[in-house]
Design an enzyme around this catalytic site. Sequence first.
Site, PDB file in Angstrom:
ATOM      1  N   GLY A  45       0.971  -6.567   1.425  1.00 35.52           N
ATOM      2  CA  GLY A  45       0.110  -5.605   2.115  1.00 35.52           C
ATOM      3  C   GLY A  45      -1.263  -5.649   1.492  1.00 35.52           C
ATOM      4  N   GLN A  50      -9.273  -1.981  -0.818  1.00 32.87           N
ATOM      5  CA  GLN A  50      -9.096  -2.892  -1.949  1.00 32.87           C
ATOM      6  C   GLN A  50     -10.109  -4.040  -1.948  1.00 32.87           C
ATOM      7  OE1 GLN A  50      -4.625  -3.079  -1.036  1.00 32.87           O
ATOM      8  NE2 GLN A  50      -4.690  -3.449  -3.245  1.00 32.87           N
ATOM      9  N   CYS A  91       0.949  -3.497  -7.247  1.00 27.30           N
ATOM     10  CA  CYS A  91      -0.312  -3.310  -6.523  1.00 27.30           C
ATOM     11  C   CYS A  91      -1.273  -4.434  -6.896  1.00 27.30           C
ATOM     12  CB  CYS A  91      -0.936  -1.962  -6.886  1.00 27.30           C
ATOM     13  SG  CYS A  91      -2.463  -1.609  -5.989  1.00 27.30           S
ATOM     14  N   LEU A  92      -1.878  -5.050  -5.898  1.00 30.49           N
ATOM     15  CA  LEU A  92      -2.810  -6.157  -6.167  1.00 30.49           C
ATOM     16  C   LEU A  92      -4.047  -5.667  -6.902  1.00 30.49           C
ATOM     17  CD1 LEU A  92      -2.491  -8.082  -2.786  1.00 30.49           C
ATOM     18  CD2 LEU A  92      -1.334  -8.546  -4.968  1.00 30.49           C
ATOM     19  N   HIS A 133       2.201   3.179   0.634  1.00 28.24           N
ATOM     20  CA  HIS A 133       1.371   2.697  -0.476  1.00 28.24           C
ATOM     21  C   HIS A 133      -0.016   2.298   0.029  1.00 28.24           C
ATOM     22  CE1 HIS A 133       0.743   0.081  -4.187  1.00 28.24           C
ATOM     23  NE2 HIS A 133      -0.135  -0.411  -3.358  1.00 28.24           N
ATOM     24  N   GLU A 134      -0.037   1.612   1.205  1.00 26.69           N
ATOM     25  CA  GLU A 134      -1.338   1.176   1.766  1.00 26.69           C
ATOM     26  C   GLU A 134      -2.154   2.369   2.243  1.00 26.69           C
ATOM     27  OE1 GLU A 134       0.008  -2.482   0.768  1.00 26.69           O
ATOM     28  OE2 GLU A 134      -2.012  -1.729   1.112  1.00 26.69           O
ATOM     29  N   HIS A 137      -4.050   3.972  -0.400  1.00 25.95           N
ATOM     30  CA  HIS A 137      -5.306   3.276  -0.721  1.00 25.95           C
ATOM     31  C   HIS A 137      -6.447   3.822   0.131  1.00 25.95           C
ATOM     32  CE1 HIS A 137      -4.339   0.183  -3.628  1.00 25.95           C
ATOM     33  NE2 HIS A 137      -3.345  -0.285  -2.906  1.00 25.95           N
TER      34      HIS A 137
END
Length: 167
Positions: A45, A50, A91-92, A133-134, A137
């Site tokens: 994702g 981000q 998480c990226l 989670h997205e 963000h």
Amino acid sequence: AKLEILEFPDPRLRTVAKPVEKVDDELRKLIDDMFETMYAAPGIGLAATQVDVHIQLIVMDLSEDHNKPMVFINPQITPLTEEQAPYEEGCLSVPGFYEKVTRPARVRINALDRDGNAFEVEADELLATCIQHEMDHLDGKLFVDYVSRLKRDRIKKKLEKIHRQQG
Ligand SMILES: O=C(O)C[C@@H](Cc1ccccc1)C(=O)SCC(=O)c1ccccc1
Ligand SMILES: [Zn+2]
């Protein structure tokens, strides 16, 4: 093109994203760049926040073969159960750290697709975890916000050290 992914504790990750006004070719170019960036990471994702673009846009692909891309524009989420499910999230934007986060087990998502058409999906398991989670963000929230301050500060110190070494 591959985009740069912001890393915790970058304050830009705390920005609250604005609704998308127009689903046009410019947005679709960003969507394609976000997929390229996500697949290269690799991740399942990626939220526009981000990559330092503060609009309500999420791309996801949970498939093994990277052939089930999903786009969520101006997503709205509705929990469908009181039941909570834990998951070891990554998480990226917090590379190398994984923490258990508990979230509603089943959710409904209403959003626009890459052509600007409204759609609705019900999600459970990893899809439910990942979309929530997205969406965090897009609200300037990170999964490290759900762990103790002690743990969060340790993660912050370690990543700040790595960023210093990178110059
Ligand atoms: O930072 C992001 O939003 C991407 C993140 C999404 C996510 C994964 C797992 C639980 C919650 C949210 C990631 O993709 S982290 C990398 C990852 O989980 C993964 C990478 C390759 C294959 C499978 C998973
Ligand atoms: Zn993330």
